[in-house]
Design an enzyme around this catalytic site. Structure first.
Site, PDB file in Angstrom:
ATOM      1  N   GLU A 121       0.729  -1.151  -0.117  1.00 56.61           N
ATOM      2  CA  GLU A 121       0.004  -0.122   0.057  1.00 56.61           C
ATOM      3  C   GLU A 121       0.967   1.157  -0.061  1.00 56.61           C
ATOM      4  OE1 GLU A 121      -4.286  -1.060   2.023  1.00 56.61           O
ATOM      5  OE2 GLU A 121      -2.723  -0.430   3.295  1.00 56.61           O
ATOM      6  N   HIS A 239      -9.140  10.563   2.788  1.00 59.11           N
ATOM      7  CA  HIS A 239      -8.792   9.809   2.007  1.00 59.11           C
ATOM      8  C   HIS A 239      -8.839  10.135   0.528  1.00 59.11           C
ATOM      9  CE1 HIS A 239      -8.086   5.857   0.041  1.00 59.11           C
ATOM     10  NE2 HIS A 239      -7.873   5.435   1.234  1.00 59.11           N
ATOM     11  N   ARG A 287      -0.762   9.612   1.942  1.00 60.18           N
ATOM     12  CA  ARG A 287      -2.283   9.846   1.526  1.00 60.18           C
ATOM     13  C   ARG A 287      -2.371  11.582   1.407  1.00 60.18           C
ATOM     14  NH1 ARG A 287      -5.691   5.748   5.335  1.00 60.18           N
ATOM     15  NH2 ARG A 287      -5.365   3.932   3.738  1.00 60.18           N
ATOM     16  N   HIS A 348     -11.692  10.624   6.727  1.00 57.50           N
ATOM     17  CA  HIS A 348     -11.461   9.124   6.705  1.00 57.50           C
ATOM     18  C   HIS A 348     -11.188   8.653   8.142  1.00 57.50           C
ATOM     19  CE1 HIS A 348     -10.905   5.301   5.286  1.00 57.50           C
ATOM     20  NE2 HIS A 348      -9.509   5.479   5.434  1.00 57.50           N
ATOM     21  N   ARG A 383      -1.440   9.278   8.942  1.00 63.58           N
ATOM     22  CA  ARG A 383      -1.380   7.759   9.445  1.00 63.58           C
ATOM     23  C   ARG A 383      -1.014   6.989   7.998  1.00 63.58           C
ATOM     24  NH1 ARG A 383      -5.415   3.388   8.707  1.00 63.58           N
ATOM     25  NH2 ARG A 383      -6.641   4.837   7.463  1.00 63.58           N
TER      26      ARG A 383
HETATM   27  C1  LIG Z   1     -14.249   2.574   4.663  1.00 65.73           C
HETATM   28  C2  LIG Z   1     -13.187   2.294   5.802  1.00 65.73           C
HETATM   29  C3  LIG Z   1     -11.799   1.597   5.412  1.00 65.73           C
HETATM   30  C4  LIG Z   1     -10.713   1.442   6.228  1.00 65.73           C
HETATM   31  N1  LIG Z   1      -9.760   0.637   5.819  1.00 65.73           N
HETATM   32  C5  LIG Z   1      -8.850   0.360   6.676  1.00 65.73           C
HETATM   33  C6  LIG Z   1      -7.796  -0.671   6.418  1.00 65.73           C
HETATM   34  O1  LIG Z   1      -7.836  -1.225   5.401  1.00 65.73           O
HETATM   35  N2  LIG Z   1      -6.683  -0.848   7.333  1.00 65.73           N
HETATM   36  C7  LIG Z   1      -6.879  -0.070   8.505  1.00 65.73           C
HETATM   37  O2  LIG Z   1      -5.801  -0.508   9.256  1.00 65.73           O
HETATM   38  N3  LIG Z   1      -7.718   0.765   8.893  1.00 65.73           N
HETATM   39  C8  LIG Z   1      -8.897   0.931   7.682  1.00 65.73           C
HETATM   40  N4  LIG Z   1      -9.787   1.949   8.324  1.00 65.73           N
HETATM   41  C9  LIG Z   1      -9.510   2.763   9.531  1.00 65.73           C
HETATM   42  C10 LIG Z   1      -9.983   1.628  10.520  1.00 65.73           C
HETATM   43  O3  LIG Z   1     -11.020   0.773  10.074  1.00 65.73           O
HETATM   44  C11 LIG Z   1     -10.560   2.102  11.908  1.00 65.73           C
HETATM   45  O4  LIG Z   1      -9.575   3.201  12.322  1.00 65.73           O
HETATM   46  C12 LIG Z   1     -10.638   1.221  13.028  1.00 65.73           C
HETATM   47  O5  LIG Z   1     -11.588   0.292  12.514  1.00 65.73           O
HETATM   48  C13 LIG Z   1     -11.291   1.851  14.140  1.00 65.73           C
HETATM   49  O6  LIG Z   1     -11.541   0.869  14.974  1.00 65.73           O
HETATM   50  P1  LIG Z   1     -12.142   1.147  16.575  1.00 65.73           P
HETATM   51  O7  LIG Z   1     -12.280  -0.223  17.291  1.00 65.73           O
HETATM   52  O8  LIG Z   1     -11.477   2.225  17.062  1.00 65.73           O
HETATM   53  O9  LIG Z   1     -13.621   1.661  16.102  1.00 65.73           O
HETATM   54  P2  LIG Z   1     -14.862   1.605  15.286  1.00 65.73           P
HETATM   55  O10 LIG Z   1     -14.717   0.266  14.468  1.00 65.73           O
HETATM   56  O11 LIG Z   1     -15.337   2.762  14.747  1.00 65.73           O
HETATM   57  O12 LIG Z   1     -16.012   1.124  16.387  1.00 65.73           O
HETATM   58  C14 LIG Z   1     -16.476   2.305  17.301  1.00 65.73           C
HETATM   59  C15 LIG Z   1     -17.728   1.421  18.056  1.00 65.73           C
HETATM   60  O13 LIG Z   1     -18.061   2.434  19.150  1.00 65.73           O
HETATM   61  C16 LIG Z   1     -19.259   2.687  18.988  1.00 65.73           C
HETATM   62  N5  LIG Z   1     -19.785   3.800  19.762  1.00 65.73           N
HETATM   63  C17 LIG Z   1     -19.330   5.087  19.314  1.00 65.73           C
HETATM   64  N6  LIG Z   1     -19.811   5.845  20.146  1.00 65.73           N
HETATM   65  C18 LIG Z   1     -20.469   5.378  21.196  1.00 65.73           C
HETATM   66  C19 LIG Z   1     -20.958   5.484  22.543  1.00 65.73           C
HETATM   67  N7  LIG Z   1     -21.209   7.107  22.795  1.00 65.73           N
HETATM   68  N8  LIG Z   1     -21.706   4.872  23.412  1.00 65.73           N
HETATM   69  C20 LIG Z   1     -21.465   3.438  23.008  1.00 65.73           C
HETATM   70  N9  LIG Z   1     -20.726   3.060  21.844  1.00 65.73           N
HETATM   71  C21 LIG Z   1     -20.194   3.965  20.964  1.00 65.73           C
HETATM   72  C22 LIG Z   1     -19.808   2.436  17.785  1.00 65.73           C
HETATM   73  O14 LIG Z   1     -21.058   2.189  17.531  1.00 65.73           O
HETATM   74  C23 LIG Z   1     -18.832   1.465  17.125  1.00 65.73           C
HETATM   75  O15 LIG Z   1     -19.394  -0.005  17.680  1.00 65.73           O
HETATM   76  C24 LIG Z   1     -10.801   1.998   7.396  1.00 65.73           C
HETATM   77  C25 LIG Z   1     -12.105   2.965   7.649  1.00 65.73           C
HETATM   78  C26 LIG Z   1     -12.683   3.008   6.748  1.00 65.73           C
HETATM   79  C27 LIG Z   1     -14.233   3.923   7.332  1.00 65.73           C
END
Ligand SMILES: Cc1cc2nc3c(=O)[nH]c(=O)nc-3n(C[C@H](O)[C@H](O)[C@H](O)COP(=O)(O)OP(=O)(O)OC[C@H]3O[C@@H](n4cnc5c(N)ncnc54)[C@H](O)[C@@H]3O)c2cc1C
Length: 542
Positions: A121, A239, A287, A348, A383
């Site tokens: 990537e 992004h 990026r 993003h 990032r």
């Molecule tokens: C389309 C897309 C593609 C991506 N591709 C990649 C990739 O290929 N590789 C990579 O490393 N990263 C990628 N990323 C970034 C990566 O996916 C995210 O940074 C990462 O998944 C975040 O994970 P997390 O567990 O921190 O949060 P999230 O997966 O966003 O989960 C957050 C959770 O918190 C919950 N929540 C939020 N607020 C509250 C609240 N007040 N009370 C209770 N629950 C709450 C939400 O409902 C959700 O369940 C991508 C992001 C996107 C959007």
């Protein structure tokens, strides 16, 4: 008010929250169990949408090592990634990825000889990205975690419920949360001795975003209001390539970087390739550089997108490697093996967030932050692709280890500071005011996109500051609200304000933060660090 007690409370069911629940449950014997709370359903998260992959710095990959990955990460981070943190997370990649494979059932793609398939990537100097289902890595990882969580009797899953305030006492210790049930409209108290924010990102603050609807910056807003230190929140990654069918279409489906990694080329609306004008690594430049190049070409040609041309890549290779992207585009009438894909930048990822150590410790005792809502110092000003999923799982892994040495008995003594918070949520809300939250969110989105987006200036940010101040004055429910949508809007206003204030204060261009009035990058790289008590007078740590 109704209340419940758990030893550990995890907010968010993305990769960080789910994996933390599994690791904590496996490692620690908890008298009052773990609650995994999510404001939507278990499978609704940014993690579920992740496409390209996760960084695997694996011993078995002779082309790669921790030093090389750390150098790439530090280079992308534009002086703001913390070298110790970068090396530490990179160094744990092998151990944690193997845990995902051996203990969590994550099935990374393999080549015909059964060896793990590494892809390339942007801004990575070698092939080190592991993926699942071609371009459905987030789904593959998250679904494997969800299956295990459902089988685990120590974990109580609570869906459709949002944390709306943290219960922090006068000794700066977090003892639980106020929970809002989106289905019943009720508020309740949940006590715990460890509260883990794994609430993800904030893309929904912007008009165009790849993030799902729940990415409203809740964790940052809640932690900030409770007095936690927030770091580098002005650094928002846009992004470069999100599907841009029309300017009206707000939710932008991501066209992963890996498509460019496999050779796809960017062309402007006049059909001309342009990336060589902006960077010697062309389509595989960092990026922020590709984003600004596209933004500039869109402005020059007065177009609402540029195009990504993958038509010269063999069709079967393209469709096998990118089944999700090719299917999604086909449903919208674009055969990516024949037609150029209209793409434009979209909000993003949030590089900054709640200042935390790798194992999630914040400036508030008993409050932990992991995943995208945290700022560990890994990503700096920009990032590196696929580092965020790695950070989610490494932090969850380290946090479970840290908590195994911590006394996790639910709190018995609640002081008057917490009683005052509970009192706010016990009283009825003045329902004379009714708000059209959808329309208010859209107005905020426009302001953030136009004034605190890809290119910023004193003028644009000052206007954003005034507009957000007005939005805040007009929205009377700054604590207790009557719907999840209102809580999200309240949190978006708080987080937007933090982005604007720190972006105004950062009088330079660095990584994803680009100022048209301060184009230089200062010699000294400094983090922005702020907490509720010092928003006017920003403190910078070295
Ligand atoms: C389309 C897309 C593609 C991506 N591709 C990649 C990739 O290929 N590789 C990579 O490393 N990263 C990628 N990323 C970034 C990566 O996916 C995210 O940074 C990462 O998944 C975040 O994970 P997390 O567990 O921190 O949060 P999230 O997966 O966003 O989960 C957050 C959770 O918190 C919950 N929540 C939020 N607020 C509250 C609240 N007040 N009370 C209770 N629950 C709450 C939400 O409902 C959700 O369940 C991508 C992001 C996107 C959007």
């Amino acid at each position: 008010m109704k209340y419940s007690e758990y030893s550990v409370l995890i907010l968010g069911s993305g990769a960080a929250g789910l994996y933390a629940a599994l690791k904590i449950s496996a490692q620690i014997n908890l008298p009052d169990g773990i609650a995994l709370i999510t404001k939507s359903t278990l499978d609704d998260s940014n993690s579920m949408q992740a496409q390209g992959g996760i960084v695997g710095v694996l011993h078995q990959n002779a082309a790669d090592n921790i030093k090389l990955h750390s150098e790439d990460t530090l280079k992308a981070g534009a002086g703001l990634s913390e070298p110790d943190v970068v090396r530490y997370i990179s160094g744990l990649s092998d151990e944690v990825i193997n845990d995902l494979i051996n203990n969590c059932g994550v099935d990374f793609d393999k080549d015909s000889s059964g060896k793990l398939n590494f892809t390339l990537e942007a801004a990575h100097s070698c092939r080190r990205i592991l993926h699942v289902g071609g371009d459905a890595t987030g789904k593959g990882i998250t679904n494997a975690f969800i299956k295990k969580v459902k089988e685990d009797s120590n974990i109580t899953v609570i869906e459709n419920s949002a944390a709306v305030e943290l219960l922090v006492d006068s000794d700066n210790e977090c003892k639980g949360i106020i929970l809002f049930n989106d289905l019943t409209g009720d508020h309740e108290i949940v006590y715990a001795s460890a509260v883990i924010l794994a609430t993800g990102g904030l893309g929904q603050l912007y008009k165009y975003t790849t993030n799902p609807h729940g990415a409203t910056g809740d964790g940052v807003a809640l932690a900030y209001e409770a007095g936690a230190v927030i770091q580098d929140i002005e650094f928002i990654q846009f992004h470069p390539t999100a599907l841009a069918l029309s300017p009206e279409n707000r939710d932008r489906f991501l066209i992963s970087e890996a498509v460019r990694g496999e050779g796809a080329k960017l062309i402007n609306s006049n059909g001309k390739e342009f990336m060589s004008l902006y960077h010697d690594r062309r389509e595989l430049a960092p990026r922020d550089i590709v984003t600004r190049a596209i933004y500039s070409e869109m402005n020059k040609t007065h177009s609402s997108s540029v195009f990504l041309n993958a038509s010269f890549i063999e069709k079967s290779k393209l469709f096998n490697r990118f089944p999700t992207i090719s299917k999604n585009c086909m449903e919208k009438g674009i055969d990516i093996s024949q037609n150029p894909i209209p793409v434009a930048p979209a909000a993003h990822y949030s590089m900054g967030g709640i200042k935390a150590t790798v194992e999630g410790r914040t400036s508030i005792k008993g409050l932990y932050a992991i995943g995208e809502t945290a700022s560990t110092g890994l990503h700096g000003a920009n990032r590196l692709a696929s580092n965020s999923l790695l950070e989610c799982v490494v932090s969850a892994y380290e946090l479970s280890d840290y908590l195994s040495f911590t006394n996790l008995i639910p709190p018995k003594k609640i002081d008057s500071t917490i009683m005052k918070i509970i009192d706010v949520y016990s009283r009825p809300v003045n329902e004379d005011f009714m708000y059209n939250i959808e329309s208010l969110k859209q107005q905020l989105n426009e302001v953030m996109w136009n004034n605190a987006g890809i290119i910023r200036s004193e003028k644009s940010l000052s206007e954003a500051r005034l507009r957000v101040k007005k939005f805040k004055e007009n929205f009377k429910r700054n604590r207790k609200c009557i719907s999840l949508a209102e809580y999200e809007y309240r949190n978006m206003l708080i987080t937007a304000n933090l982005i604007i204030e720190t972006a105004l204060e950062r009088k330079e261009s660095r990584g994803a933060h680009s100022r048209s009035d301060y184009r230089q990058t200062n010699i000294e790289a400094v983090h922005s660090v702020l907490s509720k008590n010092n928003i006017k007078e920003l403190m910078y740590a070295g």
